[in-house]
Design an enzyme around this catalytic site. Structure first.
Site, short mmCIF file in Angstrom:
data_model
loop_
_atom_site.label_atom_id
_atom_site.label_comp_id
_atom_site.label_asym_id
_atom_site.label_seq_id
_atom_site.Cartn_x
_atom_site.Cartn_y
_atom_site.Cartn_z
N THR A 81 0.88 -1.18 0.00
CA THR A 81 0.00 0.00 0.00
C THR A 81 0.91 1.22 0.00
OG1 THR A 81 -1.67 -1.17 1.27
CG2 THR A 81 -1.85 1.22 1.19
N LYS A 124 -7.46 1.76 -3.39
CA LYS A 124 -7.16 1.36 -2.01
C LYS A 124 -7.36 2.55 -1.06
CE LYS A 124 -5.24 -0.87 1.53
NZ LYS A 124 -5.61 -2.12 2.17
N LYS A 180 -0.10 5.38 8.27
CA LYS A 180 0.67 5.49 7.02
C LYS A 180 -0.29 5.64 5.84
CE LYS A 180 1.60 1.78 4.93
NZ LYS A 180 1.46 1.06 3.69
#
Ligand code: NAP
Length: 288
Positions: free
Chosen positions: A97, A172, A240
């Site tokens: 990711t 995502k 994050k």
């Protein structure tokens, strides 16, 4: 069956690589901490190598699942990075990711060198990886995606090309935006129910059948009520991801007030010692 490599045998990569091997692909693995790669080979067979470059040489598809943008740049472009070993016509599939920007940069670098790059972040967590039922969101060229899709499906129940380079990472980001607000709502509901003196398990059982139902409610409601937060995706990882989301929103002008707030709530959880707690721990800051 393809000749493939997998870079990064962490919580996600270790079982993903196992599924590739179990489906009959010829698998070479690389992990920064070499002992983990050796353990993987002792359990699954295949071959372990010392650098991403060695892993990439001679492969049709190279998969990666490392931590963040910097880690990804290191295993691809760094000294002994995989991009120095990729052959012409090969495909690099990245399951980290990361930002859409790094995906676009690596897509361009790969194109220059005559191979393909697909950004392919996943959703489904550790359990999804262990059980081979991840959802994969991809960005890149259609022909490369079509070639990689059968191997991706070794560890996925759904995979889809969402658009050009970066589109997988953008998808995502939407996944994480949707989760952030939803988990906070669920935390507030459970918190309110406790204050009201209701039987929370009974409440969740009945309302999960109606319009308030969600995956989070089904899978995390009961454990949130019990104050158990060791079910996978960690708060540090979520922060994050939300930093990536908020950075992208600054560029595209999207208004994400709730996501920004929930990011700060996760910062509170980190300060409470919850860096490795799972994302359902938002309820802990309401109850401290
Ligand atoms: P993890 O368990 O911490 O594993 C990270 C892996 O990347 C390890 O193999 C690590 O090697 C390697 N790595 C990190 N930095 C590196 C570097 N600079 N050079 C070489 N290797 C490096 O993480 P994870 O949970 O598998 O997550 C991996 C990615 O998937 C992250 O981007 C995360 O956001 C995403 N993701 C995770 C989940 C989840 O539930 N865990 C769900 C969806 C998406 P070492 O073994 O040497 O440390």
């Amino acid at each position: 069956m393809a000749k493939v490599a997998f870079l990064g045998l962490g919580v996600m990569g270790y079982p993903m690589a196992r599924h590739l091997k179990a489906k009959g692909h010829e698998v070479t693995v690389y992990n920064r901490t070499a002992a983990k790669a050796e353990q993987w080979v002792s359990e699954n067979g295949g071959r372990a190598v010392k650098t991403p470059r060695d892993a990439a040489e001679g492969q049709e598809i190279v998969f990666a699942c490392v931590g963040n943008d910097d880690d990804l740049r290191q295993v691809t472009l760094g000294p002994d990075g995989a991009f120095h070993g990729m052959g012409k016509g090969a495909i690099f599939v990245d399951h980290t990711t990361a930002s859409a920007e790094v995906a676009r940069d690596l897509y361009a670098a790969a194109k220059d060198k005559g191979f393909a790059f697909i950004d392919a972040p996943v959703s489904g967590g550790q359990a999804g990886a262990e059980n081979g039922v991840l959802t994969v969101m991809c960005g890149g060229d259609a022909d490369a995606y079509a070639k990689a899709e059968p191997a991706i499906m070794s560890f996925a129940r759904a995979s889809r090309l969402m658009g050009e380079a970066g589109a997988g990472q953008l998808t995502k980001m939407i996944n994480q935006i949707c989760i952030a607000g939803l988990v906070q709502g669920l935390a507030e509901g459970i918190h309110f129910g406790k204050k009201a003196g209701l039987d929370i398990e009974a409440v969740l059982e009945v309302i999960s059948k109606g319009a308030a139902g969600s995956w989070q409610m089904e899978n995390r409601g009961k454990t949130m009520n019990q104050g158990k937060f060791d079910f996978g995706f960690a708060v540090d990882w979520m922060r994050k991801d939300l930093a990536i989301v908020l950075g992208e929103a600054r560029k595209n002008g999207a208004s994400l007030p709730v996501t920004a707030l929930v990011d700060q709530f996760y910062a509170d959880v980190q300060k409470m010692g919850g860096k490795r707690w799972d994302t359902s721990s938002l309820i802990a800051r309401l109850e401290k």
